[in-house]
Design a protein around this motif. Structure first.
Motif, short mmCIF file in Angstrom:
data_model
loop_
_atom_site.label_atom_id
_atom_site.label_comp_id
_atom_site.label_asym_id
_atom_site.label_seq_id
_atom_site.Cartn_x
_atom_site.Cartn_y
_atom_site.Cartn_z
N GLU A 5 4.46 -3.74 9.13
CA GLU A 5 3.31 -3.95 10.00
C GLU A 5 1.96 -3.69 9.31
N THR A 6 1.96 -3.37 8.02
CA THR A 6 0.70 -3.10 7.32
C THR A 6 -0.19 -4.34 7.42
N HIS A 27 0.85 -1.19 0.00
CA HIS A 27 0.00 0.00 0.00
C HIS A 27 0.89 1.24 0.00
N GLY A 28 0.30 2.37 -0.36
CA GLY A 28 1.00 3.65 -0.25
C GLY A 28 2.26 3.70 -1.11
N THR A 79 0.95 2.65 9.21
CA THR A 79 -0.48 2.72 8.95
C THR A 79 -1.11 1.39 9.28
N LEU A 80 -2.01 1.40 10.26
CA LEU A 80 -2.61 0.14 10.70
C LEU A 80 -4.02 -0.06 10.14
N ALA A 81 -4.48 0.85 9.28
CA ALA A 81 -5.83 0.71 8.72
C ALA A 81 -5.93 -0.58 7.92
N GLN A 82 -7.06 -1.26 8.05
CA GLN A 82 -7.31 -2.48 7.25
C GLN A 82 -7.70 -2.07 5.84
N THR A 105 -8.36 1.39 1.87
CA THR A 105 -7.11 1.30 2.61
C THR A 105 -6.10 2.33 2.13
N ASP A 106 -6.03 2.51 0.82
CA ASP A 106 -5.06 3.49 0.31
C ASP A 106 -5.38 4.90 0.76
#
Lengths: 355, 355
Positions: A106-107, A54-55, A352-355, B248-249
């Protein structure tokens, strides 16, 4: 003299941009790890590489599609994370390698994806700056980024080294490890040499862009990942709605939205995609957009208001590592011009810990 | 009564949105063609599906990744076009099917990609509204969209039928052709029933959004293709910088750019990804963004200023066909509110010939 921050807050983001050549050299020094992983991939006869992230790391994954396609000739793609982690689709991973990219390691859904893929028979590789992270622990193999401590929320050293480790792995897999390692060292030198001049060059452009709310960042082929990364940097550090587009996709709709207050950042590198990029930049210019031309072929973009050329890369596949730099420096300068702290964007944390 | 255009220019875009249920029924009537192609794929033992497209068709390709993953359990991905057409990478296509999507069938680099893939041994399928196009001529197999004549530059009927033909092909390949064909007919009925109410519901939101310059459209999993398509429609017809993001992004950077004048269109459908979508919408709301909640689970998004629910799909994989509709209608209403002709956006033509 490069323009320096005048306030008393230390600019961690800018400091880490400057530390990148050193970080890149450290990565190349750890080349032996890459060779071990390349051997494991070869032993398993891997045919398909699934990249997940991600990101910023996902921008590096876009670059990975090209280096694996161009160097060892592997089919690589950015896989859907939700198909495996949320929908639990019954996919065949037996001939796949998974390369999961997360600077923090940790994503959550990247870790879940990797675990699911490993259970289904994939060869799994974690690419992370944190060798004791959940991702590294879940993966069969780990490639450490060796970027050192990174404190700014917006990734720089870890991002550059993610691009680099993918190029090095692809090079080793293609039997061209020495060549790529040497070329990466030269790239580090060229970045170091170009940094002060670029830092000076972005400052006046940043002042001009202080009221810009939206931008497109265009790149084609191997530079599409660069476009994704620069767009994300501008969004998170400067609060610009910056969208990455391939030069062709610009013509398929988005061109209609352009005007003088909607600038286009065009990444022009000397390779087979350059004519497509130049043509798209001309369309953007005709639509009234202000053009910023960067990359090692920036001068080939006609009528650009601003030009930020970077040195040629020692190998064409490494051009993105140099093309990233003006984007990072511009984001740092523009954030400063707008009074924003690029190292601590609103609502973001380093992990970023968002699912 | 639905709100109608008051000026004298016939709104081709809106008229074609309304014609979609009929177009979808025509596609299902031609199901036999889909069965022939599914059989050819089965005979060749295809394991990997490479989807290639630009613009709206590329949004449909994102949807294709999910229907092939969820129904027959195939590995499908949006392939790089430039690797094969510009860089001429030496990739192995022998176990691949290529599904090339182009409503006009004339998108130059999609045609070039398909030719190169066919030479390298891929089974090639063209998905197009034009059975005598260059793409159809270059491909071994053609799936016609049967959308009828489409005059507005912004695709509607052809786009919906591209989503539908991919779902039908995936359903037939999974031995569930009858079920999917029936479900698509029911979907057509539900779209027809929902259209007047949705057309009425979008009008006041469009008025409120007349000065919006940038938006995010978020969807996860099977609704990510929908997010891509709605973002593109808003960009090309309403000149909004609308970027599609997975939920998520959004958390991996873009959330930092949000404020009250930067709204988020959230597509919430009742499936395994719904909790992730709802969590992302809450983050956007906390960042101050105005939220528009759509999809069949729109009511599950807390604190949305605007809510545009759509009927449940007869099968969860078909939810995007219904979620597309409020996005199209909103684009039509907003273009009208801004005095733009949605059928003829600036700088665009029906057939995009850019390389």
């Amino acid at each position: 003299m490069p323009r320096r921050a005048s306030d008393s807050v230390p600019d961690t983001f800018l400091a880490e941009i400057r530390e990148q050549p050193e970080a890149l050299r450290r990565l190349v020094d750890a080349r032996a790890d890459v060779e071990v992983v390349a051997e494991a991939l070869a032993r398993r006869g891997v045919e398909v590489v699934r990249l997940v992230a991600h990101g910023s790391s996902d921008a590096a994954a876009s670059y990975g599609v090209y280096v694996f396609g161009l160097l060892p000739g592997w089919t690589a793609f950015r896989d859907s994370i939700s198909l495996s982690t949320y929908y639990r689709a019954e996919l065949d991973f037996s001939r796949s390698a998974v390369i999961a990219l997360s600077q923090s390691g940790e994503t959550p859904d990247v870790v879940s994806y990797l675990r699911a893929a490993r259970e289904r028979g994939a060869l799994t590789v974690a690419v992370t700056n944190e060798p004791r992270s959940a991702l590294a622990e879940a993966a069969e193999w780990t490639l450490q980024l060796h970027a050192g401590d990174e404190r700014a929320v917006a990734a720089t050293k870890t991002l550059l080294n993610t691009f680099a480790v993918l190029a090095l792995l692809a090079g080793v897999a293609a039997g061209r490890g020495d060549e790529l390692a040497d070329a990466l060292r030269t790239t580090a030198d060229r970045i170091a040499a170009a940094l002060p001049g670029l830092e000076e060059a972005v400052a006046p452009i940043a002042t001009t862009f202080a009221y810009v709310g939206r931008m497109y960042v265009i790149g084609r082929g191997i530079e599409f990942g660069t476009a994704r990364e620069i767009a994300l940097k501008l969004t998170e550090t400067c609060r610009i709605a910056a969208e990455p587009l391939t030069s062709t996709d610009l013509s398929h709709g988005p061109i209609a939205a352009l005007d003088a207050m909607f600038p286009v950042w065009a990444i022009a590198s000397r390779d087979e995609c350059l004519p497509a990029l130049v043509a798209a930049a001309a369309l953007a210019r005709n639509a009234g957009a202000t053009l910023v031309a960067t990359g090692n072929a920036a001068e080939e973009v006609p009528d650009a208001e601003f030009c930020l050329p970077v040195p040629e890369a020692p190998r064409a596949v490494l051009a993105p590592l140099l093309s990233l730099i003006p984007g990072q420096l511009f984001a740092a300068a523009l954030a400063r011009a707008k009074g924003l702290d690029a190292a601590q964007p609103a609502g973001l944390t380093k992990v970023t810990l968002a699912q």
